[in-house]
Design a protein around this motif. Structure first.
Motif, PDB file in Angstrom:
ATOM      1  N   THR A 159       0.794  -1.112   0.109  1.00 42.60           N
ATOM      2  CA  THR A 159      -0.017  -0.211  -0.053  1.00 42.60           C
ATOM      3  C   THR A 159       0.901   1.340  -0.012  1.00 42.60           C
ATOM      4  O   THR A 159       0.423   2.272  -0.201  1.00 42.60           O
ATOM      5  CB  THR A 159      -0.942  -0.131   1.217  1.00 42.60           C
ATOM      6  OG1 THR A 159      -0.003  -0.051   2.525  1.00 42.60           O
ATOM      7  CG2 THR A 159      -1.988  -1.440   1.043  1.00 42.60           C
ATOM      8  N   ASP A 160       2.294   1.110   0.174  1.00 47.14           N
ATOM      9  CA  ASP A 160       3.222   2.274   0.029  1.00 47.14           C
ATOM     10  C   ASP A 160       3.108   2.638  -1.309  1.00 47.14           C
ATOM     11  O   ASP A 160       2.814   1.739  -2.306  1.00 47.14           O
ATOM     12  CB  ASP A 160       4.457   1.962   0.716  1.00 47.14           C
ATOM     13  CG  ASP A 160       4.419   1.909   2.246  1.00 47.14           C
ATOM     14  OD1 ASP A 160       3.323   2.648   2.821  1.00 47.14           O
ATOM     15  OD2 ASP A 160       5.202   1.188   2.739  1.00 47.14           O
ATOM     16  N   SER A 161       3.560   3.871  -1.744  1.00 47.16           N
ATOM     17  CA  SER A 161       4.030   4.339  -3.046  1.00 47.16           C
ATOM     18  C   SER A 161       5.167   3.571  -3.682  1.00 47.16           C
ATOM     19  O   SER A 161       5.888   2.805  -2.927  1.00 47.16           O
ATOM     20  CB  SER A 161       4.262   5.762  -2.957  1.00 47.16           C
ATOM     21  OG  SER A 161       5.741   5.873  -2.596  1.00 47.16           O
ATOM     22  N   LEU A 162       4.713   3.295  -5.007  1.00 46.83           N
ATOM     23  CA  LEU A 162       6.003   2.550  -5.774  1.00 46.83           C
ATOM     24  C   LEU A 162       7.257   3.211  -5.476  1.00 46.83           C
ATOM     25  O   LEU A 162       8.206   2.591  -5.284  1.00 46.83           O
ATOM     26  CB  LEU A 162       5.662   2.699  -7.328  1.00 46.83           C
ATOM     27  CG  LEU A 162       6.545   2.202  -8.131  1.00 46.83           C
ATOM     28  CD1 LEU A 162       6.802   0.528  -7.885  1.00 46.83           C
ATOM     29  CD2 LEU A 162       6.040   2.136  -9.450  1.00 46.83           C
ATOM     30  N   GLU A 163       7.224   4.636  -5.580  1.00 47.29           N
ATOM     31  CA  GLU A 163       8.600   5.348  -5.241  1.00 47.29           C
ATOM     32  C   GLU A 163       9.235   4.979  -4.037  1.00 47.29           C
ATOM     33  O   GLU A 163      10.256   4.881  -3.796  1.00 47.29           O
ATOM     34  CB  GLU A 163       8.274   6.748  -5.467  1.00 47.29           C
ATOM     35  CG  GLU A 163       7.897   7.351  -6.791  1.00 47.29           C
ATOM     36  CD  GLU A 163       6.668   7.034  -7.192  1.00 47.29           C
ATOM     37  OE1 GLU A 163       5.629   6.834  -6.268  1.00 47.29           O
ATOM     38  OE2 GLU A 163       6.093   6.859  -8.266  1.00 47.29           O
ATOM     39  N   HIS A 164       8.220   4.675  -2.958  1.00 46.81           N
ATOM     40  CA  HIS A 164       8.881   4.702  -1.751  1.00 46.81           C
ATOM     41  C   HIS A 164       9.563   3.164  -1.730  1.00 46.81           C
ATOM     42  O   HIS A 164      10.593   2.953  -1.140  1.00 46.81           O
ATOM     43  CB  HIS A 164       7.714   4.527  -0.676  1.00 46.81           C
ATOM     44  CG  HIS A 164       8.126   4.122   0.725  1.00 46.81           C
ATOM     45  ND1 HIS A 164       8.648   4.799   1.602  1.00 46.81           N
ATOM     46  CD2 HIS A 164       7.864   3.002   1.518  1.00 46.81           C
ATOM     47  CE1 HIS A 164       8.797   4.249   2.750  1.00 46.81           C
ATOM     48  NE2 HIS A 164       8.229   3.057   2.623  1.00 46.81           N
ATOM     49  N   ASN A 165       8.654   2.271  -2.166  1.00 44.21           N
ATOM     50  CA  ASN A 165       9.277   0.657  -2.043  1.00 44.21           C
ATOM     51  C   ASN A 165      10.583   0.811  -3.045  1.00 44.21           C
ATOM     52  O   ASN A 165      11.315  -0.224  -2.583  1.00 44.21           O
ATOM     53  CB  ASN A 165       8.261  -0.248  -2.490  1.00 44.21           C
ATOM     54  CG  ASN A 165       7.293  -0.394  -1.246  1.00 44.21           C
ATOM     55  OD1 ASN A 165       7.621  -0.352  -0.242  1.00 44.21           O
ATOM     56  ND2 ASN A 165       6.065  -0.782  -1.913  1.00 44.21           N
TER      57      ASN A 165
END
Length: 222
Positions: A159-165
């Motif tokens: 559920t975290d942003s793609l950029e974050h992961n």
């Protein structure tokens, strides 16, 4: 398999595994990416379990994939420093677990997963009840097994942003790659010791990764 960094990104369906792998492919040099979905058995009537009440096959268990072919394909990859594998059930194969240097597993709540999955188009079309009774329970079963048997798995939240992961995975890969490099200070060595020392690291590092400093000079001038 010669020594290269092997990264596994496993976990929940629709969690962003292939998107992370695609981003990493564009960030790093000398990368190969393998998608577990590309190794589904094409003759699924023979290899996949039939679900009579749904007139459908179970695509969410390890037996649906030709893992022998996938492992062989990864093992035959040459001239790549970074190998990325992504797929929902990769950590259900002991061979993948064994040669993985980094293991990531994406988790996500059921509601978010369903909201994403119902927007996808599957061939053959997925019948009502498949996600609820087969796909999601298989994920929960796999997650429990991963937690019990793999203490070195790094968990990501889908559920975290793609950029974050991507940033998390990228930083961990960069740190791991740094461990593949060696700086050798120049100091006198006898030839026998030099050769043994060099042979040890040549087995670990690719030619492009070796730093030929004092050790190299010592070898050619002794």
């Amino acid at each position: 398999m010669s020594k290269r960094l092997v990264v596994v990104i496993a976990g929940v369906t629709c969690g962003g595994k292939s998107s992370i792998a695609s981003k990493l492919f564009n960030i790093f040099d000398s990368v190969s990416v393998f998608h577990q979905d590309e190794f589904y058995y094409s003759d699924y009537d023979t290899h996949l379990k039939k679900i009579p009440e749904l007139n459908y096959h179970n695509w969410d268990e390890i037996g649906a994939y030709n893992m022998d072919q996938m492992v062989a394909s990864v093992a035959c990859t040459s001239l790549k420093n970074l190998i990325i594998l992504e797929g929902i059930l990769l950590l259900d194969d002991a061979r993948i677990v064994k040669f993985a240097d980094l293991k990531f597993f994406i988790i996500m709540d059921k509601e978010t997963c369903w909201n994403r999955r119902c927007k996808r188009q599957y061939l053959p079309p997925e019948p009502d009840g498949y996600f609820e009774n087969y796909a999601w329970p298989q994920y929960e079963k796999h997650l429990t097994k991963v937690k019990e048997n793999n203490s070195d798995v790094i968990f990501l939240n889908g559920t975290d942003s793609l950029e974050h992961n991507v940033a998390i995975v990228m930083d961990i890969i960069k740190n791991k790659l740094d461990e593949f490099y060696v700086c050798i200070l120049y100091f006198p060595l006898d030839l026998k010791y030099s050769q043994n020392f060099a042979n040890k690291f040549i087995r670990i590092f690719t030619i492009g990764e070796l730093i030929f400093t004092g050790l190299f000079l010592n070898l050619i001038h002794v």
